[in-house]
Design an enzyme around this catalytic site. Structure first.
Site, PDB file in Angstrom:
ATOM      1  N   CYS A 194       2.567  -1.629   3.196  1.00 30.52           N
ATOM      2  CA  CYS A 194       3.716  -1.595   2.275  1.00 30.52           C
ATOM      3  C   CYS A 194       3.860  -0.206   1.658  1.00 30.52           C
ATOM      4  O   CYS A 194       3.085   0.175   0.782  1.00 30.52           O
ATOM      5  CB  CYS A 194       3.516  -2.640   1.180  1.00 30.52           C
ATOM      6  SG  CYS A 194       4.814  -2.589  -0.068  1.00 30.52           S
ATOM      7  N   CYS A 219       4.817  -0.234  -2.121  1.00 33.31           N
ATOM      8  CA  CYS A 219       3.699  -0.570  -3.016  1.00 33.31           C
ATOM      9  C   CYS A 219       2.728   0.607  -3.143  1.00 33.31           C
ATOM     10  O   CYS A 219       2.224   0.887  -4.222  1.00 33.31           O
ATOM     11  CB  CYS A 219       2.911  -1.765  -2.491  1.00 33.31           C
ATOM     12  SG  CYS A 219       3.894  -3.078  -1.796  1.00 33.31           S
ATOM     13  N   ASP A 220       2.428   1.269  -2.037  1.00 34.12           N
ATOM     14  CA  ASP A 220       1.292   2.196  -2.012  1.00 34.12           C
ATOM     15  C   ASP A 220       1.645   3.671  -1.816  1.00 34.12           C
ATOM     16  O   ASP A 220       0.769   4.522  -1.950  1.00 34.12           O
ATOM     17  CB  ASP A 220       0.326   1.771  -0.881  1.00 34.12           C
ATOM     18  CG  ASP A 220      -0.199   0.364  -1.091  1.00 34.12           C
ATOM     19  OD1 ASP A 220      -0.326  -0.032  -2.261  1.00 34.12           O
ATOM     20  OD2 ASP A 220      -0.459  -0.334  -0.104  1.00 34.12           O
TER      21      ASP A 220
END
Ligand SMILES: Cc1cc2nc3c(=O)[nH]c(=O)nc-3n(C[C@H](O)[C@H](O)[C@H](O)COP(=O)(O)OP(=O)(O)OC[C@H]3O[C@@H](n4cnc5c(N)ncnc54)[C@H](O)[C@@H]3O)c2cc1C
Length: 325
Positions: A150, A153-154
């Site tokens: 992701c 997200c990261d």
């Protein structure tokens, strides 16, 4: 928005926590949320079990540019919040819980979750899909330590670092372009010499000075002790192995439907996709499927949402027919 299983209560132990509902929706991605909206507007008071990803896969992406009604695009998380708010306005109830066991052998259907049990007169399955893993050495151990599925997200954790993206579809190219906001460079590793991704995304990736390509190549191993320091890459034509230094690896190589729960109870194809007809009916009357659990062709927010709406309309008709009978 990701919820952790540890945030959820323990498995229900007593049947006192049993609730009888007309429509139970499993999943809170675009398909489940749209189903909830339509079932709520039919005054069926649907309950939605969100699983651990409110908003579904769509919430993992920074911007969705192809969902109608948002000419400037909309954040994936924001779209999920809007879907939820709209369904709640008409009476849908969202439970941050995960279906752990289902019994579809008789109606009402029986669904166990991490906090209670439900009896459902009709069931809409919209549990979507989860990202495929490469299944190469060190992938599991280094997940969260440089291995990610992701970018939204990261990506931020890789500010000014080097990353590789694996894959050749829309998600891979879209997320590679997104990562260039943060990182120093992105190498896209793809097993073929051509991409499956749409033309606009291919153009954006090729025009981006931070992106380079390693084609006809596959990752055979992820390297690193505490965190990722590189990947081993094999050229599929020559068999030559090379080492690519990287701080992170983002993997976008397709998805597997989340249908394990229903195995042996619903008809499925060999890949675990639920077999359903054009009206979203599955092999069990009263059980409907929508979105990526049954769709292997389109796999978009707009199509999943449309299928969710259709499933709820069909569930409404089914319940009306049953009442008349
Ligand atoms: C990185 C990325 C970028 C994307 N970008 C775009 C884009 O720009 N445009 C576009 O149209 N599409 C895009 N897609 C595809 C789109 O997100 C999916 O097609 C869509 O989200 C599928 O919707 P769905 O509701 O079928 O399933 P999902 O979105 O997968 O949602 C599944 C839901 O089921 C829940 N669940 C799972 N198991 C259980 C269980 N046991 N009990 C209860 N709930 C459960 C999950 O928590 C989740 O809420 C992208 C996908 C990814 C991964």
């Amino acid at each position: 928005m990701e919820l952790k299983l540890t945030d959820m209560p323990a498995v229900a132990e007593s049947s006192e926590e049993m609730e009888h509902v007309k429509v139970l929706v499993l999943g809170a991605g675009p398909a489940g949320m749209s189903a909830a909206l339509y079932a709520a507007r039919a005054e069926l008071n649907p309950v939605v079990l969100t699983g651990n990803e409110l908003g579904g896969q769509a919430s993992l992406t920074f911007s969705i540019e192809n969902y109608p009604g948002f000419p400037e695009g909309v954040g994936g998380g924001e779209l999920g919040d809007l879907f939820k708010k709209q369904a709640e306005r008409f009476g849908a109830r969202f439970e941050f819980d995960l279906a752990s066991e289902v019994d579809l052998s008789s109606r009402p259907f029986h669904v166990k979750t991490y906090s209670r049990e439900y009896l459902a007169d009709s069931l809409i399955i919209a549990t979507g899909a989860s990202p495929n893993h490469l299944n190469v050495p060190r992938e599991e151990e280094l997940t969260g330590r440089g291995v990610s599925y992701c970018a939204t997200c990261d990506g931020w954790f890789f500010k000014d670092k080097k990353v590789v993206v694996v894959g050749g579809g829309d998600s891979a190219l879209e997320e590679a372009v997104f990562l260039t906001r943060y990182v120093k460079s992105v190498t896209i590793i793809h097993r073929r010499d051509a991409f499956r991704a749409g033309a606009i995304l291919q153009h954006r990736a090729r025009e981006n000075a931070k992106i380079d390509f390693l084609l006809e190549s596959v990752v055979t191993e992820i390297v690193g002790e505490e965190k990722v320091s590189g990947v081993k890459v094999k050229n599929v034509k020559t068999g030559e192995i090379s080492n690519v230094e990287t701080d992170g690896i983002f993997i976008f190589i397709g998805h597997t439907p989340n249908t394990e729960l229903f195995k042996g109870q619903l008809e499925m194809d060999p890949k675990g996709i639920i077999v359903s007809d054009a009206l979203m009916h599955t092999s069990v009357p009263g059980v409907f499927a929508a979105g990526e659990v049954m769709d292997k062709t389109y796999r978009q927010v707009v199509t999943s949402a449309g299928m969710g709406a259709a499933a709820a309309i069909e569930a409404t008709r089914f319940l009306e027919r049953e009442e008349v009978r």
